[in-house]
Design an enzyme around this catalytic site. Sequence first.
Site, PDB file in Angstrom:
ATOM      1  N   LYS A 234       0.970  -1.235  -0.119  1.00 47.24           N
ATOM      2  CA  LYS A 234      -0.162  -0.106   0.014  1.00 47.24           C
ATOM      3  C   LYS A 234       0.974   1.366  -0.138  1.00 47.24           C
ATOM      4  O   LYS A 234       1.596   1.501   0.947  1.00 47.24           O
ATOM      5  CB  LYS A 234      -0.982  -0.184   1.176  1.00 47.24           C
ATOM      6  CG  LYS A 234      -1.974   1.086   1.287  1.00 47.24           C
ATOM      7  CD  LYS A 234      -2.587   1.370   2.543  1.00 47.24           C
ATOM      8  CE  LYS A 234      -1.927   2.680   3.127  1.00 47.24           C
ATOM      9  NZ  LYS A 234      -2.065   3.823   2.423  1.00 47.24           N
TER      10      LYS A 234
ATOM     11  N   CYS B 141      13.182  11.962   5.369  1.00 46.04           N
ATOM     12  CA  CYS B 141      13.556  11.306   6.603  1.00 46.04           C
ATOM     13  C   CYS B 141      15.053  11.564   7.212  1.00 46.04           C
ATOM     14  O   CYS B 141      15.207  11.816   8.276  1.00 46.04           O
ATOM     15  CB  CYS B 141      13.072  10.045   6.842  1.00 46.04           C
ATOM     16  SG  CYS B 141      14.137   8.926   5.730  1.00 46.04           S
TER      17      CYS B 141
ATOM     18  N   GLU C  95       9.879  16.260  15.342  1.00 38.90           N
ATOM     19  CA  GLU C  95      10.070  16.054  14.043  1.00 38.90           C
ATOM     20  C   GLU C  95       9.300  17.001  13.431  1.00 38.90           C
ATOM     21  O   GLU C  95       7.923  16.879  13.509  1.00 38.90           O
ATOM     22  CB  GLU C  95       9.902  14.693  13.489  1.00 38.90           C
ATOM     23  CG  GLU C  95      10.152  14.428  11.968  1.00 38.90           C
ATOM     24  CD  GLU C  95       9.720  13.165  11.312  1.00 38.90           C
ATOM     25  OE1 GLU C  95       8.756  12.446  11.631  1.00 38.90           O
ATOM     26  OE2 GLU C  95      10.619  12.731  10.718  1.00 38.90           O
TER      27      GLU C  95
ATOM     28  N   GLU D 141      10.771   1.706   9.986  1.00 38.46           N
ATOM     29  CA  GLU D 141      11.599   2.795   9.542  1.00 38.46           C
ATOM     30  C   GLU D 141      10.794   4.179   9.658  1.00 38.46           C
ATOM     31  O   GLU D 141       9.762   4.446   9.045  1.00 38.46           O
ATOM     32  CB  GLU D 141      11.891   2.974   7.931  1.00 38.46           C
ATOM     33  CG  GLU D 141      12.853   1.565   7.610  1.00 38.46           C
ATOM     34  CD  GLU D 141      14.196   1.430   8.342  1.00 38.46           C
ATOM     35  OE1 GLU D 141      14.590   2.608   8.658  1.00 38.46           O
ATOM     36  OE2 GLU D 141      14.786   0.354   8.397  1.00 38.46           O
TER      37      GLU D 141
HETATM   38  P1  NAD Z   1       2.371   8.092   8.192  1.00 39.69           P
HETATM   39  O1  NAD Z   1       2.675   7.207   9.432  1.00 39.69           O
HETATM   40  O2  NAD Z   1       1.215   9.002   8.304  1.00 39.69           O
HETATM   41  O3  NAD Z   1       1.780   7.122   6.914  1.00 39.69           O
HETATM   42  C1  NAD Z   1       2.726   6.259   6.550  1.00 39.69           C
HETATM   43  C2  NAD Z   1       1.932   4.936   5.643  1.00 39.69           C
HETATM   44  O4  NAD Z   1       1.202   4.207   6.903  1.00 39.69           O
HETATM   45  C3  NAD Z   1       0.798   5.456   4.890  1.00 39.69           C
HETATM   46  O5  NAD Z   1       0.821   4.712   3.503  1.00 39.69           O
HETATM   47  C4  NAD Z   1      -0.263   5.413   5.536  1.00 39.69           C
HETATM   48  O6  NAD Z   1      -1.641   5.363   4.917  1.00 39.69           O
HETATM   49  C5  NAD Z   1      -0.229   4.178   6.411  1.00 39.69           C
HETATM   50  N1  NAD Z   1      -0.918   4.221   7.869  1.00 39.69           N
HETATM   51  C6  NAD Z   1      -1.388   5.173   8.519  1.00 39.69           C
HETATM   52  N2  NAD Z   1      -1.861   4.708   9.498  1.00 39.69           N
HETATM   53  C7  NAD Z   1      -2.062   3.160   9.299  1.00 39.69           C
HETATM   54  C8  NAD Z   1      -2.375   2.215   9.961  1.00 39.69           C
HETATM   55  N3  NAD Z   1      -3.143   2.311  11.186  1.00 39.69           N
HETATM   56  N4  NAD Z   1      -2.149   0.892   9.706  1.00 39.69           N
HETATM   57  C9  NAD Z   1      -1.406   0.597   8.612  1.00 39.69           C
HETATM   58  N5  NAD Z   1      -0.927   1.711   7.904  1.00 39.69           N
HETATM   59  C10 NAD Z   1      -1.269   2.913   8.188  1.00 39.69           C
HETATM   60  O7  NAD Z   1       3.585   8.709   7.561  1.00 39.69           O
HETATM   61  P2  NAD Z   1       3.567   9.883   6.428  1.00 39.69           P
HETATM   62  O8  NAD Z   1       3.115  11.102   6.750  1.00 39.69           O
HETATM   63  O9  NAD Z   1       3.097   9.312   5.357  1.00 39.69           O
HETATM   64  O10 NAD Z   1       5.239   9.946   6.045  1.00 39.69           O
HETATM   65  C11 NAD Z   1       6.075  11.046   7.005  1.00 39.69           C
HETATM   66  C12 NAD Z   1       6.767  10.005   7.965  1.00 39.69           C
HETATM   67  O11 NAD Z   1       7.609   9.146   7.513  1.00 39.69           O
HETATM   68  C13 NAD Z   1       7.932  11.054   8.833  1.00 39.69           C
HETATM   69  O12 NAD Z   1       7.649  10.960  10.012  1.00 39.69           O
HETATM   70  C14 NAD Z   1       9.180  10.477   8.262  1.00 39.69           C
HETATM   71  O13 NAD Z   1      10.051  10.721   9.018  1.00 39.69           O
HETATM   72  C15 NAD Z   1       8.937   9.115   8.084  1.00 39.69           C
HETATM   73  N6  NAD Z   1       9.848   8.512   7.028  1.00 39.69           N
HETATM   74  C16 NAD Z   1      10.889   7.743   7.596  1.00 39.69           C
HETATM   75  C17 NAD Z   1      11.747   7.169   6.792  1.00 39.69           C
HETATM   76  C18 NAD Z   1      12.858   6.072   7.217  1.00 39.69           C
HETATM   77  O14 NAD Z   1      13.409   5.606   6.258  1.00 39.69           O
HETATM   78  N7  NAD Z   1      12.910   6.205   8.472  1.00 39.69           N
HETATM   79  C19 NAD Z   1      11.594   7.485   5.370  1.00 39.69           C
HETATM   80  C20 NAD Z   1      10.601   8.111   4.775  1.00 39.69           C
HETATM   81  C21 NAD Z   1       9.707   8.938   5.768  1.00 39.69           C
END
Ligand code: NAD
Length: 480
Positions: free
Chosen positions: A173, A282, A384, A248
Amino acid sequence: MLQIQNYLNGHLTPPRSGRYLDNIEPATSQVYGQIPDSGPEDVAAAVAAAEAALPSWRRLPAEERGRLLVKIADLIDANLEHLARAESQDNGKPLGLAQIMDIPRAASNFRFFGTAVEHFATEAHLQEGIALNYTVRHSVGVVGCISPWNLPLYLFTWKIAPALAVGCCVVAKPSEITPATAFLLSELCIEAGLPAGVLNIVHGTGPGCGQAIVEHPGIKAISFTGGTATGRHLAATAAPMFKKLSLELGGKNPNLIFADCDLAAAVATSIRSSFANQGQICLCSSRIFIERSIYEVFKTEFLKQLELQKIGDPFEADTKQGALVSEAHLYKVLNYIRLAHEEGGILLAGGHRVTVPGRCERGYFLEPTVFENLPHDCRTNQEEIFGPVVTLTPFDTENEVIAWANSTDYGLSATIWTTNLNRAHRVAQALHSGIVWVNTWLHRDLRTPFGGMKNSGIGREGGLEALRFFTEAQNICVKV
Ligand code: NAD
C-alpha cells in the site's frame, strides 16, 4: 482525471466498495485524480491472490525472479520522464529532483535486489566428526509493505524489490497522499510479465486499508516506513500476532559542523540536507550545530546560498523548492514556525507561506526557514517537523555537541563536517544514529544497512539485511 485502480491478481481493478478518494496536486491545490478507497475486503482479495501465487513464485529459481525484477527496472528507466512528471505532480517536488533521484533510485532498487539475490548465500557450520549444521532461508510467505508520501516510488520499491527477490508475494500500500507512481508501477509489472498475484497493490487510507493489511492473519511480515506514532500503533497490532516487523520511522537529524571543516562544501551540502524535497526527507538534517569560532561565517554563507533556492512551479527547470505535500502538512509546519517564535527563536530567513503566481497560485508553498537562539532541548529542536525548517546553534566542545545531538528520542541519521580523521571516527561512533555521514549527505550504497535507533525504528533495510528480513532462517543439524 487520473483514475487509479488497485492491482489485484495481475489485473487493474476498482475497489469492492466502488468508493474513491480525491487526489490533490499540492502545487495547485486542485483535485486531479481519484484513488480507490479500499477496505478489508480488497485486502482479503489481495492476500488470497498472493497466497495462490506463492508456491510457484517461491519455487522459481532465484535467477528467474531476478530476471523479472531487472526487467521492471529497465521499464522504469524507459519511462523515467513519465514517472518523474507523475511523481512531481503528485507530491509537489521539483521535477528535476524526481528525474535525478526518485525515479532512478526506484529502478536501481529493482536492479540491485534482482541481482543481489543471486549472491545471497546461506551458512554451514561443521562440528568436525560430530555434526553438520546448515541454514536454509525460506521466504517468509505473503508480506505487507506500507510506505509514506515523501519519496513515493523510491521507498515503495525499496521494500517490494527485496521481498519479491527472495520469493515472497506482496500486498503493498502506497501513501494515499501520493499514489500515482505506484499505480504506474502496476502497469509496468503487467508489461514485464510479472505472474498474477505475486505483487498486489491496494490503495486507500491508513485506517481503512493499511490497518487491514497489518491485521490480516495471512500476512506474515510487515515492512513499514512512516511516522513514529503510526509505527507504534502498527507494532501494538502486529506484535501479539508474532509478525516479523521492520519499522523505518521519523527522525530529528543533527548536522555537526566543526571549525576545521571544508566550509564551502559544508555550506553547500547543508543547504541540500536541510531543504531538499522541501525538508521532507526522513534523512534531512533539521538541527545544525556549528562550532562557535565559525558560527557567524557559516551563518552568513548559509543564508546567502539560501537566497538561490528558487521557490516555484515544480515543473519549471530552475525550481529548487516545490510545494509541501498537502494543506494539512503545510499548516502543521506553520504551527511549528509559530512555536519556534514562542520558544524565543530568532527568525533569520523565511517563515511564511508563499504565493507562486500563475497556475500554482493556490499551491502549498513555504519559504525555507531558519531560526537561531533556540536551546537544544526545546520542542522545536526535539520534535520532528518534516518540513523546510532548520535551527542554527553554536557549540563549544565536542562532548557538548555529541550530548545535544543525542538528546532527542530519535536516532535515524547524522552528518559530521570535519577534516580531522580521528574526530570523524570518534564522533561518528558516539552518535546514537543508525546512519552517519562524514563530509557528505545522502550518499547511497545499496549494500549498507539502513535504519534508525531509538524511536526511529526497528530493524534494518538495505543489502543483505533486507533479504534476511523477508526470510525465515531454519537450521538443519545432521549427525555425521
Ligand atoms: P504516516 O505514518 O502517516 O503514513 C505512512 C503510511 O502508513 C501511509 O501509507 C499510511 O496510509 C499508512 N498508515 C497510516 N495509518 C496506518 C495504520 N493504522 N495501519 C497501517 N498503515 C497505516 O507517515 P507519512 O506522513 O506518510 O510519512 C512521513 C513520516 O515518515 C515522517 O515521520 C518521516 O520521518 C517518516 N519516514 C521515515 C523514513 C525512514 O526511512 N525512517 C523514510 C521516509 C519517511
